[in-house]
Design an enzyme around this catalytic site. Structure first.
Site, mmCIF file in Angstrom:
data_model
loop_
_atom_site.group_PDB
_atom_site.id
_atom_site.type_symbol
_atom_site.label_atom_id
_atom_site.label_comp_id
_atom_site.label_asym_id
_atom_site.label_seq_id
_atom_site.Cartn_x
_atom_site.Cartn_y
_atom_site.Cartn_z
ATOM 1 N N SER A 60 -8.076 -2.718 -3.223
ATOM 2 C CA SER A 60 -8.623 -1.605 -3.134
ATOM 3 C C SER A 60 -10.604 -1.076 -4.183
ATOM 4 O O SER A 60 -11.176 -0.785 -4.127
ATOM 5 C CB SER A 60 -7.824 -0.563 -3.442
ATOM 6 N N GLN A 86 -0.588 2.627 -6.658
ATOM 7 C CA GLN A 86 -2.151 2.482 -6.221
ATOM 8 C C GLN A 86 -2.581 1.689 -7.470
ATOM 9 O O GLN A 86 -3.783 1.634 -7.646
ATOM 10 C CB GLN A 86 -2.522 3.824 -6.280
ATOM 11 N N ASP A 114 -3.938 -1.099 -7.134
ATOM 12 C CA ASP A 114 -4.152 -2.395 -6.254
ATOM 13 C C ASP A 114 -5.686 -2.692 -6.413
ATOM 14 O O ASP A 114 -6.682 -1.849 -6.146
ATOM 15 C CB ASP A 114 -4.139 -0.918 -4.781
ATOM 16 N N ARG A 169 1.331 -1.311 -0.431
ATOM 17 C CA ARG A 169 0.076 -0.021 0.339
ATOM 18 C C ARG A 169 0.969 0.850 -0.319
ATOM 19 O O ARG A 169 1.159 1.677 0.721
ATOM 20 C CB ARG A 169 -0.528 0.059 1.136
ATOM 21 N N TYR A 171 -2.699 -0.987 6.552
ATOM 22 C CA TYR A 171 -3.973 -2.048 7.087
ATOM 23 C C TYR A 171 -4.439 -2.554 8.687
ATOM 24 O O TYR A 171 -3.424 -1.281 9.445
ATOM 25 C CB TYR A 171 -4.479 -2.901 6.594
#
Length: 380
Positions: free
Chosen positions: A132, A126, A129, A121, A227
């Site tokens: 997500s 991004q 990911d 992360r 997290y």
């Protein structure tokens, strides 16, 4: 030239696909030979012809053994793991805590497995990911499903026949899924309360207009990857006590609390369910990892004390076209890190994104947490 195989998902209820015509066209333009399993995109609304029109060829499972890279959504079966050639790269979700034997088989087969749930992360990851991108869909759909099953309006209504008070929604976990659930429930006009163990979550929850449920004597429990940490029974006991009042007056609970590679924290007890209003709903997005509610059954909807408990682990697959489009872009971004301009494939362990997601490589389980899980669960 790298040869990439797009697998057809075989797991029950899995309707997503790891590549779309849009991303296949980008890969072909990059010089990658793309072979798509026949029927791979049909559940998500893409025909075989849609793939061949952008430069892919069609194949069957026999193409696995010739592929330099295999992309998929769900963890492979033992048969697929064994069919891949030594030195090939697999990019998919891996779930080593649920399927340790598959991870061990991939290591034995000499496959370099990049697990989408292990992607670090960090800002430069991004676009890769997938946790997500898929959680966003889950959080949205969870609220829509709750609204459908709930025998009450979400918004405030003032009518000539009287005023209807808005529904109260409790969201457990303020990660991507939880925050999307908050935003969706607020758009529908509900009163929203949120529980999370990370300090940063308070500001995010407040920015969406929801209130935060504080746990007495709580410390910040954010891990290095952003997290939530795994917590002990003492903290869970205090958290459940703080949640009891909020849940007892909630018309719907959206449970999203999860810890990568770990069982989901058990936050909602049978007693808490019994205290909820008749007709209330709980949607448990953590069902695949044991659920946030002790009454959750991942295989079916449960009715208990007038409360409907709905497993939501398959929600992204219930929206296969949207979820596949996002997931396929995650995969394409990941491929940019391992396929060179000359079409060569290299697993660069000096790249923190690649190394962070690498579960197996050169005949070994190279990720420390994954190795521990496989050993604990007898997968080797």
């Amino acid at each position: 030239m790298a040869r990439l195989f797009v697998a057809r998902e075989e797991a029950d209820g899995e309707y997503r696909v790891a590549a779309t015509p849009e991303t296949v066209e980008r890969l072909v333009d990059k010089g990658i030979e793309v072979v798509v399993a026949r029927g791979a995109g049909e559940h998500a609304g893409w025909s075989d012809e849609a793939y061949t029109a952008v430069g892919a060829t069609l194949g069957d499972d026999g193409a696995l053994g010739d592929a330099d890279i295999v992309v998929a959504v769900a963890p492979p079966s033992l048969e697929v793991a064994s069919a891949m050639r030594r030195g090939a790269v697999l990019i998919s979700f891996l779930a080593p805590h649920r399927q340790p034997q598959v991870t061990a088989a991939l290591a034995t087969a000499g496959v370099s497995a990049l697990a989408m749930e292990l992607v670090p992360r960090i800002s430069r990851a991004q676009s890769i990911d997938a946790l997500s991108s898929q959680a966003n869909l889950s959080g949205y759909r969870a609220v829509i499903v709750a609204a459908y099953h709930l025998d009450k309006y979400f918004p405030l209504f003032m009518t000539a026949a009287g005023t209807i008070r808005p529904a109260t929604i409790v969201v457990l976990g303020a990660g991507v899924a939880g925050l999307q659930a908050v935003a969706t429930a607020k758009r529908l006009g509900a009163i929203v309360k949120v529980s999370d163990i990370r300090e940063a979550a308070k500001a995010e929850v407040a920015s969406l207009g929801a209130s935060f449920i504080d746990v007495p004597d709580a410390e910040d429990l954010t891990d290095a990857g952003g997290y939530a940490k795994e917590v002990g029974e003492d903290f869970l006991t205090r958290q459940r006590a703080a949640l009891t009042d909020a849940i007892s007056s909630a018309h719907a609970v959206i449970a999203t609390a999860q810890i990568p590679l770990r069982p989901a924290p058990r936050l909602v007890t049978a007693e808490m369910i019994a205290a909820m209003p008749a007709g209330a709903v709980l949607v448990d997005l953590a069902a695949a990892d044991g659920g946030n509610c002790e009454l959750t059954d991942p295989a079916r909807i449960v009715e208990s004390d007038g409360v409907t408990i709905i497993p939501g682990q398959d929600f992204p697959s219930a929206m296969p076209r949207e979820s596949s489009a996002l997931y396929a872009r995650n995969i394409t971004s990941f491929l940019d890190l391992i396929v060179g301009e000359d079409g060569s494939v290299a697993v660069n362990r000096d790249d923190e994104v690649v190394d962070g997601a690498l579960a197996t490589h050169d005949g070994q389980i190279v990720h420390d947490r994954v190795r521990t899980l496989v050993e604990e669960r007898g997968g080797d």
